[in-house]
Design an enzyme around this catalytic site. Structure first.
Site, PDB file in Angstrom:
ATOM      1  N   HIS A  21      18.678  30.703  10.482  1.00 37.21           N
ATOM      2  CA  HIS A  21      17.889  30.494  11.694  1.00 37.21           C
ATOM      3  C   HIS A  21      18.801  30.411  12.908  1.00 37.21           C
ATOM      4  O   HIS A  21      19.733  29.624  12.930  1.00 37.21           O
ATOM      5  CB  HIS A  21      17.059  29.203  11.583  1.00 37.21           C
ATOM      6  CG  HIS A  21      15.786  29.404  10.809  1.00 37.21           C
ATOM      7  ND1 HIS A  21      14.687  28.599  10.969  1.00 37.21           N
ATOM      8  CD2 HIS A  21      15.450  30.329   9.897  1.00 37.21           C
ATOM      9  CE1 HIS A  21      13.717  29.031  10.176  1.00 37.21           C
ATOM     10  NE2 HIS A  21      14.155  30.066   9.498  1.00 37.21           N
TER      11      HIS A  21
ATOM     12  N   TYR B 108       9.520  21.945  17.040  1.00 35.54           N
ATOM     13  CA  TYR B 108       9.535  20.502  17.292  1.00 35.54           C
ATOM     14  C   TYR B 108       8.592  20.250  18.472  1.00 35.54           C
ATOM     15  O   TYR B 108       8.863  20.709  19.588  1.00 35.54           O
ATOM     16  CB  TYR B 108      10.947  20.034  17.672  1.00 35.54           C
ATOM     17  CG  TYR B 108      11.935  20.001  16.507  1.00 35.54           C
ATOM     18  CD1 TYR B 108      12.560  21.162  16.054  1.00 35.54           C
ATOM     19  CD2 TYR B 108      12.247  18.799  15.869  1.00 35.54           C
ATOM     20  CE1 TYR B 108      13.459  21.119  14.992  1.00 35.54           C
ATOM     21  CE2 TYR B 108      13.153  18.756  14.807  1.00 35.54           C
ATOM     22  CZ  TYR B 108      13.748  19.922  14.373  1.00 35.54           C
ATOM     23  OH  TYR B 108      14.637  19.873  13.325  1.00 35.54           O
TER      24      TYR B 108
ATOM     25  N   PRO C 130      15.145  11.443  10.474  1.00 34.94           N
ATOM     26  CA  PRO C 130      15.277  12.859  10.113  1.00 34.94           C
ATOM     27  C   PRO C 130      15.135  13.853  11.260  1.00 34.94           C
ATOM     28  O   PRO C 130      15.372  15.055  11.071  1.00 34.94           O
ATOM     29  CB  PRO C 130      14.156  13.068   9.080  1.00 34.94           C
ATOM     30  CG  PRO C 130      13.201  11.952   9.294  1.00 34.94           C
ATOM     31  CD  PRO C 130      13.972  10.812   9.854  1.00 34.94           C
TER      32      PRO C 130
ATOM     33  N   LYS D  50      20.157  15.629  10.107  1.00 33.08           N
ATOM     34  CA  LYS D  50      21.596  15.383   9.958  1.00 33.08           C
ATOM     35  C   LYS D  50      22.019  14.701   8.653  1.00 33.08           C
ATOM     36  O   LYS D  50      23.195  14.725   8.295  1.00 33.08           O
ATOM     37  CB  LYS D  50      22.078  14.479  11.122  1.00 33.08           C
ATOM     38  CG  LYS D  50      22.158  15.184  12.439  1.00 33.08           C
ATOM     39  CD  LYS D  50      23.422  16.016  12.504  1.00 33.08           C
ATOM     40  CE  LYS D  50      23.391  17.042  13.602  1.00 33.08           C
ATOM     41  NZ  LYS D  50      22.837  18.333  13.232  1.00 33.08           N
TER      42      LYS D  50
ATOM     43  N   TYR E 193      22.750  20.137  17.197  1.00 29.44           N
ATOM     44  CA  TYR E 193      21.900  20.586  16.090  1.00 29.44           C
ATOM     45  C   TYR E 193      22.686  21.418  15.078  1.00 29.44           C
ATOM     46  O   TYR E 193      22.515  21.259  13.862  1.00 29.44           O
ATOM     47  CB  TYR E 193      20.714  21.396  16.630  1.00 29.44           C
ATOM     48  CG  TYR E 193      19.565  21.494  15.642  1.00 29.44           C
ATOM     49  CD1 TYR E 193      18.519  20.571  15.668  1.00 29.44           C
ATOM     50  CD2 TYR E 193      19.539  22.489  14.671  1.00 29.44           C
ATOM     51  CE1 TYR E 193      17.471  20.646  14.752  1.00 29.44           C
ATOM     52  CE2 TYR E 193      18.502  22.568  13.748  1.00 29.44           C
ATOM     53  CZ  TYR E 193      17.470  21.651  13.805  1.00 29.44           C
ATOM     54  OH  TYR E 193      16.442  21.720  12.888  1.00 29.44           O
TER      55      TYR E 193
END
Ligand code: RFL
Ligand code: PHB
Length: 399
Positions: A80, A209, A301, A305, A393
């Site tokens: 991704h 998100y 979450p 990570k 990220y």
């Protein structure tokens, strides 16, 4: 000899726990020619099917490949190159490679990472004992630490040069570090995540998100035909209190966009609630006992990570022990806790930022709602802010 006349088992590194941390550590040590024994309290099927993480950072992907555990991940994992942020019915894509000099992440479930590592360990690694429950770590501050454990109905002892506690948040190894040497940093959140697995193709090709006045929602996936979705719910929610219809209706509301995007529904095959917590135990080492992964730290979450931090810890330990073997210097082993904690605190900060950016606290004021939207607008509108998110990220460097 123990009370039943059996000679204790002996190994260089006793590993407690066969989650991603323990399994990967056993593999890294095997590759370095260092023997180990893994003790896991659960059975193999349980470890292989426990639904958890889905996102591997670039660094984790690289480590799994070098460890010889990347073959199926490279075949079946989904690379991704971005995520979508959704707020105010708008969508903003964060392009990872463009912002980070080419880094990306991989969607490959923790269950699959564990299956691959277990198969390798049983084929060519040292002993991996399932249904072997560690009861206590003894003599951590001596040259010969021991793990007392229960296996096949009797108590045994594993004598080691080093013990690595990879036994997760509820394990026993953390308790072997004296309380007077310990500091704990902790925060719980007044909400949790209701997670479902559904037999339906993901409605978007990247993770979404979503920040909404009714709370956070996340669209993720396990494969091109299986979706993983999460809803922010009040702390202590019972998953069974949510019907499938209620879950889909709430997901639709929180993901709604002005451009007519649609969420596809499908049969729900699993449903559970996860509490949210930030937690760090310092130090991560006492004598010859080292803590790795969730045994030492927990992140909410939202930043994806937890598994990646566990990987960083065991890479740091394996490197340090190899260095000691090759040079006789314990310098890197002595630095283990400080080295890991630098990365852990960056991940704690990132996970906290992502959580407070996207979740709605039960007592949030209109002022705080507007601030959240302003933070999201800033990420969408300023490359510096967006780069900060993309770097966090895709992952902070190991050690
Ligand atoms: P684990 O996986 O908890 O493994 C610990 C193992 O130790 C065993 N054990 C014992 N064995 C012997 N004797 C004892 N006394 C023992 N006590 C315990 C346990 O049975 C278990 O097998 O810890 P580890 O290896 O440190 O790995 C950590 C990760 O599992 C965890 O951080 C992640 O799953 C967190 N996480 C995520 N991390 C990511 O990097 N990316 C994600 O996308 C992501 N999503 C998530 C997540 C965690 C979630 N939940 C359920 C907490 C999503 C969710 C919903
Ligand atoms: C998941 O797919 O389980 C997942 C993905 C991203 C997160 C957390 C969980 O931030």
């Amino acid at each position: 000899m123990n009370s039943e006349g059996k000679r204790p088992m002996r190994t260089t590194v006793g590993i407690i726990g066969a989650g991603p941390a323990g399994l990967l550590l056993a593999r890294l040590l095997h590759n370095a020619g260092i023997d180990s024994v893994v003790l896991e309290s659960r059975d193999r099927a349980y470890v292989e099917h426990r639904q958890r993480a889905g996102i591997l950072e670039q660094g984790t992907v690289d480590v799994l490949r070098v460890a010889g555990a990347g073959e199926r991940m490279d075949r079946e994992g989904l690379r991704h190159d971005g995520i979508e942020l959704r707020f105010d019915k708008k969508r903003h894509r964060v392009d990872f490679p463009a912002l980070t000099g080419g880094r990306s992440v991989m969607v490959y479930a923790q269950t699959e990472v564990c299956k691959d590592l277990i198969a390798l360990q049983l084929k060519e690694g040292g002993p991996l004992l399932f249904e072997a429950e560690a009861l206590a770590v003894e003599g951590a501050d001596t040259d010969s630490p021991r793990v007392r454990f229960r296996y096949e109905g009797s108590e045994d002892v594993l004598e080691c040069d080093y013990v690595v506690g990879c036994d997760g948040f509820w394990g026993v190894s953390r308790g072997a570090i004296p309380a007077e040497l310990t500091r704990v940093f902790e925060r719980t959140y007044p909400f949790g995540w209701l997670g479902i697995l559904a037999d339906v193709a993901p409605s978007h090709d990247e993770l979404v998100y979503a920040r909404h006045d009714r709370g956070f929602a996340l669209l993720s996936m396990r494969s091109p035909s299986v979706s993983r979705l999460y809803l922010q719910v009040p702390e202590g929610t019972d998953a069974e209190a949510w019907s499938d219809e209620a879950i889909w209706a709430e997901l639709e509301r929180r993901f709604e966009t002005a451009d007519g995007w649609r969420l596809e529904r499908g049969p729900v095959t699993q449903k559970s609630v996860t509490p949210m917590r930030s937690y760090v135990h310092e130090p991560m080492r006492h004598g010859r006992l080292f803590l790795a992964g969730d045994a030492a730290h927990i992140v909410p979450p939202t930043g994806a990570k937890g598994l990646n931090l566990a990987v960083g810890d065991v890479v740091t330990f394996a490197r340090a022990l190899t260095h000691e073997r090759e040079t006789g210097s314990a310098e890197l082993l002595d630095a283990y806790s400080a080295t890991c904690l630098r990365r852990v605190w960056q991940a704690e900060r990132f996970s906290y930022d992502m959580t407070t950016l996207l979740h709605r606290a039960p007592d949030a004021t209109p002022f705080e709602d507007r601030l959240q939207l302003a933070r999201l607008e800033r990420i969408a509108g300023a490359r510096a802010a967006e780069t900060d998110l993309a770097e966090g990220y895709t992952g902070f460097p190991f050690g």
